[in-house]
Design a protein around this motif. Structure first.
Motif, PDB file in Angstrom:
ATOM      1  N   UNK A 198       0.845  -1.166   0.000  1.00 21.80           N
ATOM      2  CA  UNK A 198       0.000   0.000   0.000  1.00 21.80           C
ATOM      3  C   UNK A 198       0.892   1.230   0.000  1.00 21.80           C
ATOM      4  N   UNK A 199       0.429   2.280  -0.654  1.00 21.67           N
ATOM      5  CA  UNK A 199       1.191   3.519  -0.785  1.00 21.67           C
ATOM      6  C   UNK A 199       0.641   4.542   0.198  1.00 21.67           C
ATOM      7  N   UNK A 200       1.557   5.299   0.794  1.00 23.38           N
ATOM      8  CA  UNK A 200       1.185   6.345   1.739  1.00 23.38           C
ATOM      9  C   UNK A 200       1.569   7.706   1.181  1.00 23.38           C
ATOM     10  N   UNK A 201       0.836   8.725   1.589  1.00 24.51           N
ATOM     11  CA  UNK A 201       1.256  10.095   1.316  1.00 24.51           C
ATOM     12  C   UNK A 201       1.846  10.622   2.618  1.00 24.51           C
ATOM     13  N   UNK A 202       2.797  11.513   2.519  1.00 22.20           N
ATOM     14  CA  UNK A 202       3.435  12.003   3.736  1.00 22.20           C
ATOM     15  C   UNK A 202       4.393  10.976   4.292  1.00 22.20           C
ATOM     16  N   UNK A 203       4.733  11.117   5.543  1.00 20.35           N
ATOM     17  CA  UNK A 203       5.683  10.203   6.171  1.00 20.35           C
ATOM     18  C   UNK A 203       5.053   9.566   7.407  1.00 20.35           C
ATOM     19  N   UNK A 204       4.667   8.285   7.301  1.00 18.10           N
ATOM     20  CA  UNK A 204       4.031   7.634   8.440  1.00 18.10           C
ATOM     21  C   UNK A 204       5.005   7.176   9.521  1.00 18.10           C
ATOM     22  N   UNK A 205       6.293   7.290   9.269  1.00 19.47           N
ATOM     23  CA  UNK A 205       7.300   6.743  10.178  1.00 19.47           C
ATOM     24  C   UNK A 205       7.981   5.576   9.493  1.00 19.47           C
ATOM     25  N   UNK A 264       4.410  -6.999   8.024  1.00 17.81           N
ATOM     26  CA  UNK A 264       5.262  -6.222   7.120  1.00 17.81           C
ATOM     27  C   UNK A 264       6.302  -7.130   6.468  1.00 17.81           C
ATOM     28  N   UNK A 265       6.403  -7.031   5.142  1.00 14.48           N
ATOM     29  CA  UNK A 265       7.435  -7.726   4.374  1.00 14.48           C
ATOM     30  C   UNK A 265       8.582  -6.761   4.116  1.00 14.48           C
ATOM     31  N   UNK A 266       8.242  -5.528   3.713  1.00 18.74           N
ATOM     32  CA  UNK A 266       9.258  -4.517   3.421  1.00 18.74           C
ATOM     33  C   UNK A 266       8.636  -3.128   3.499  1.00 18.74           C
ATOM     34  N   UNK A 267       9.436  -2.158   3.895  1.00 16.15           N
ATOM     35  CA  UNK A 267       9.014  -0.753   3.916  1.00 16.15           C
ATOM     36  C   UNK A 267       9.972   0.032   3.038  1.00 16.15           C
ATOM     37  N   UNK A 268       9.466   0.625   1.965  1.00 17.80           N
ATOM     38  CA  UNK A 268      10.261   1.457   1.064  1.00 17.80           C
ATOM     39  C   UNK A 268      10.008   2.912   1.450  1.00 17.80           C
ATOM     40  N   UNK A 269      10.923   3.483   2.239  1.00 19.16           N
ATOM     41  CA  UNK A 269      10.733   4.841   2.743  1.00 19.16           C
ATOM     42  C   UNK A 269      10.878   5.894   1.650  1.00 19.16           C
ATOM     43  N   UNK A 320       9.804   5.606  -1.640  1.00 17.49           N
ATOM     44  CA  UNK A 320       8.551   5.651  -2.395  1.00 17.49           C
ATOM     45  C   UNK A 320       7.315   5.635  -1.497  1.00 17.49           C
ATOM     46  N   UNK A 321       7.518   5.484  -0.177  1.00 16.42           N
ATOM     47  CA  UNK A 321       6.422   5.423   0.800  1.00 16.42           C
ATOM     48  C   UNK A 321       5.463   4.266   0.487  1.00 16.42           C
ATOM     49  N   UNK A 322       6.044   3.091   0.174  1.00 13.67           N
ATOM     50  CA  UNK A 322       5.251   1.903  -0.129  1.00 13.67           C
ATOM     51  C   UNK A 322       5.494   0.842   0.938  1.00 13.67           C
ATOM     52  N   UNK A 323       4.407   0.317   1.481  1.00 18.87           N
ATOM     53  CA  UNK A 323       4.471  -0.740   2.473  1.00 18.87           C
ATOM     54  C   UNK A 323       4.069  -2.055   1.805  1.00 18.87           C
ATOM     55  N   UNK A 324       4.977  -3.005   1.817  1.00 17.16           N
ATOM     56  CA  UNK A 324       4.701  -4.342   1.301  1.00 17.16           C
ATOM     57  C   UNK A 324       4.341  -5.205   2.500  1.00 17.16           C
ATOM     58  N   UNK A 325       3.238  -5.918   2.408  1.00 14.30           N
ATOM     59  CA  UNK A 325       2.771  -6.714   3.541  1.00 14.30           C
ATOM     60  C   UNK A 325       2.102  -7.980   3.033  1.00 14.30           C
ATOM     61  N   UNK A 326       1.874  -8.894   3.959  1.00 16.25           N
ATOM     62  CA  UNK A 326       1.118 -10.099   3.636  1.00 16.25           C
ATOM     63  C   UNK A 326       0.100 -10.346   4.731  1.00 16.25           C
ATOM     64  N   UNK A 352      -3.362   7.557  -5.024  1.00 13.55           N
ATOM     65  CA  UNK A 352      -2.245   6.861  -5.657  1.00 13.55           C
ATOM     66  C   UNK A 352      -2.738   6.015  -6.820  1.00 13.55           C
ATOM     67  N   UNK A 353      -1.980   6.050  -7.905  1.00 14.12           N
ATOM     68  CA  UNK A 353      -2.254   5.213  -9.062  1.00 14.12           C
ATOM     69  C   UNK A 353      -1.917   3.776  -8.687  1.00 14.12           C
ATOM     70  N   UNK A 354      -2.600   2.819  -9.251  1.00 13.40           N
ATOM     71  CA  UNK A 354      -2.317   1.422  -8.926  1.00 13.40           C
ATOM     72  C   UNK A 354      -0.972   0.968  -9.486  1.00 13.40           C
ATOM     73  N   UNK A 355      -0.459   1.671 -10.499  1.00 15.44           N
ATOM     74  CA  UNK A 355       0.853   1.339 -11.055  1.00 15.44           C
ATOM     75  C   UNK A 355       1.896   2.257 -10.428  1.00 15.44           C
ATOM     76  N   UNK A 356       2.891   1.674  -9.805  1.00 14.35           N
ATOM     77  CA  UNK A 356       3.970   2.429  -9.169  1.00 14.35           C
ATOM     78  C   UNK A 356       5.264   2.059  -9.856  1.00 14.35           C
ATOM     79  N   UNK A 357       6.061   3.051 -10.255  1.00 19.36           N
ATOM     80  CA  UNK A 357       7.333   2.772 -10.907  1.00 19.36           C
ATOM     81  C   UNK A 357       8.404   2.522  -9.866  1.00 19.36           C
TER      82      UNK A 357
END
Length: 91
Positions: free
Chosen positions: A1-8, A27-32, A34-40, A80-85
């Motif tokens: 999921x993509x976040x706007x701003x900085x959630x921490x 949480x699988x990975x946090x990309x600070x 691009x602000x994208x949280x990968x989870x399962x 956020x667009x569903x496609x993220x580069x």
């Protein structure tokens, strides 16, 4: 999921949840950058299924997501667009 701003900073393997929906994940990975949280969401109680109902609940784009150990909180970006580069021009 993509976040706007900085959630921490979410931590790998920590439990994430949304109090209003009852959604739970890990949480699988946090990309600070691009602000994208990968989870399962697993089939185990309290790491993918609601511990009270046993149902898998999807995360909502309008409710705050909270990291159990990091304390990071943020609301998914509804615009956020569903496609993220990603790196290497992958989408």
């Amino acid at each position: 999921m993509k976040f706007s701003g900085s959630p921490g900073t979410f931590q790998v393997d920590e439990k994430i949840s949304q109090a209003t929906t009852g959604a739970i994940g890990k949480v699988v990975e946090w990309d600070s950058t691009l602000q994208i949280l990968y989870y399962q969401q697993e089939r185990h109680a309290d790491f993918g299924t609601n511990s009270t109902t046993g149902q898998r609940v999807a995360f909502s784009t309008t409710a705050t997501v909270t990291g159990a150990t990091s304390g990071a909180t943020g609301t998914p970006d509804t615009s956020a667009d569903s496609a993220v580069t990603l790196a290497g021009s992958s989408t």
